[in-house]
Design an enzyme around this catalytic site. Structure first.
Site, PDB file in Angstrom:
ATOM      1  N   ARG A   1       0.866  -1.187   0.000  1.00 43.61           N
ATOM      2  CA  ARG A   1       0.000   0.000   0.000  1.00 43.61           C
ATOM      3  C   ARG A   1       0.901   1.234   0.000  1.00 43.61           C
ATOM      4  NH1 ARG A   1      -2.099   1.073   5.422  1.00 43.61           N
ATOM      5  NH2 ARG A   1      -0.718   2.854   5.355  1.00 43.61           N
TER       6      ARG A   1
ATOM      7  N   TYR B   1       4.134   6.062  11.135  1.00 42.19           N
ATOM      8  CA  TYR B   1       4.431   4.681  11.528  1.00 42.19           C
ATOM      9  C   TYR B   1       5.225   3.887  10.488  1.00 42.19           C
ATOM     10  CZ  TYR B   1       0.152   3.940   8.737  1.00 42.19           C
ATOM     11  OH  TYR B   1      -0.797   3.954   7.745  1.00 42.19           O
TER      12      TYR B   1
ATOM     13  N   HIS C   1      -3.695   4.650   4.291  1.00 39.65           N
ATOM     14  CA  HIS C   1      -4.819   3.722   4.418  1.00 39.65           C
ATOM     15  C   HIS C   1      -6.088   4.356   3.865  1.00 39.65           C
ATOM     16  CE1 HIS C   1      -7.521   0.740   6.088  1.00 39.65           C
ATOM     17  NE2 HIS C   1      -8.186   1.694   6.700  1.00 39.65           N
TER      18      HIS C   1
END
Length: 331
Positions: free
Chosen positions: A228, A241, A232
């Site tokens: 990805r 993160y 998100h």
């Protein structure tokens, strides 16, 4: 895949990337709701969708399979209408074998088994295909659905898109297993791992699973390993993160560029053709959004629609209170 399929797939991948950019811009100016980009996963989504027959087969998406949904027959304006909150105008047409996008993690999996089981009971020579991520594979819905699918030998293809991150949780913190596809054996059907950034490999694996299901062989689990690249969804900040070095490595392995090089070397693609198609896509996106932007916005009563066939007394009172408050604030 034959040359025509590769060209169709590359166009869909370019449309997906352009749609991501288009919708993110709209969201940033408050004209669109939360949006989940497909960037980096185009080969998995498009390659698997290309193995289905939209006329007969069913597709059950998760939350970021936009190009697959379009390929399966959902009009672009319906997709955009949903994202802009005009839900009634975004409904799936009756002649499109597609369920709605699912934001609740893994909740689409039991429905997918139900669709496939219904096809089997009705003796339809069709299959169902369901998308989900590695995060969803950690939910009980997955295990229960896989168990029932195996017991009933339903014509279902599970496409597990392992994009390495379930929002901010890396795959390594979700499971000790290095290969999620081996879980299929525990439920009595085959599983396979595939390079999710290789369009032709994804198509080949899905095509074999579809043929097996159509012939009565039951379900298959395909784990497509990809990445990805973007966030998100538009409420997320992956810089908090993720290591930017791993993102850069994924960008360098861009699945669109891989297909572009392959098609160019095969003599079925050119920079001139891509420029023409990119102009077509831009025109399509702007025309579809103009149609959607001109549609009326839903009022507060919309939250009470499409839930009950006949509103219970309590809910009817709540609706009336909301409508009266709304009229009072307008007056």
């Amino acid at each position: 895949m034959n040359p025509e399929q590769i060209v169709e797939a590359l166009r869909l991948m370019l449309l997906s990337r352009a749609l991501d950019e288009f919708c993110i811009k709209l969201q940033r100016v408050n004209r669109l709701g939360v949006y989940a980009p497909v960037q980096g996963q185009e080969a998995t989504v498009v390659g698997s969708a290309m193995a289905l027959d939209p006329v007969h087969d069913w597709m059950i998406p998760a939350s970021r399979e936009q190009p697959a949904m379009l390929r399966h027959g959902l009009p672009l304006e319906n997709l955009l209408a949903t994202y802009t909150g005009r839900i009634d105008y975004g409904r799936v047409p009756d002649d499109v074998n597609l369920l709605l996008r699912q934001q609740a993690i893994a909740a689409q999996l039991p429905h997918a088994v139900g669709v496939a089981w219904a096809l089997k009971l009705r003796k339809h020579p069709a299959v169902a295909l369901v998308y989900f991520g590695e995060g969803a594979a950690s939910e009980g819905d997955f295990h229960e659905s896989a168990n029932l699918a195996g017991v009933q030998r339903v014509p279902l293809v599970f496409v597990l898109i392992n994009n390495q991150w379930a929002i901010s949780t890396p795959a390594a913190k979700q499971t000790a297993a290095e290969d999620l596809s081996v879980r299929a054996a525990g439920y009595g059907f085959p599983g396979a791992m595939v390079d999710g950034d290789d369009l032709i490999a994804v198509y080949d694996a899905t095509n074999k699973a579809v043929k097996r299901a159509r012939a009565g062989g039951g379900p298959t689990l395909i784990e497509a390993c990809t990445y990805r690249v973007s966030f998100h969804n538009t409420s997320d900040n992956p810089r908090e993160y993720r290591d930017e070095a791993e993102v850069a490595a994924a960008v360098a392995n861009d699945p669109i560029e891989r297909v572009r090089r392959y098609a160019t070397d095969a003599g079925i693609w050119s920079a001139e053709e891509e420029a023409r198609i990119s102009d077509e896509i831009s025109t399509e996106l702007n025309a579809a959004y103009k149609k959607v932007a001109d549609l009326p916005r839903p009022g507060p009563e919309a939250i009470f629609e499409h839930v009950f066939d006949e509103l219970p007394t309590r809910v009817r009172r709540q609706r009336d209170d909301v409508l009266n408050d709304s009229r009072g604030s307008q007056g």
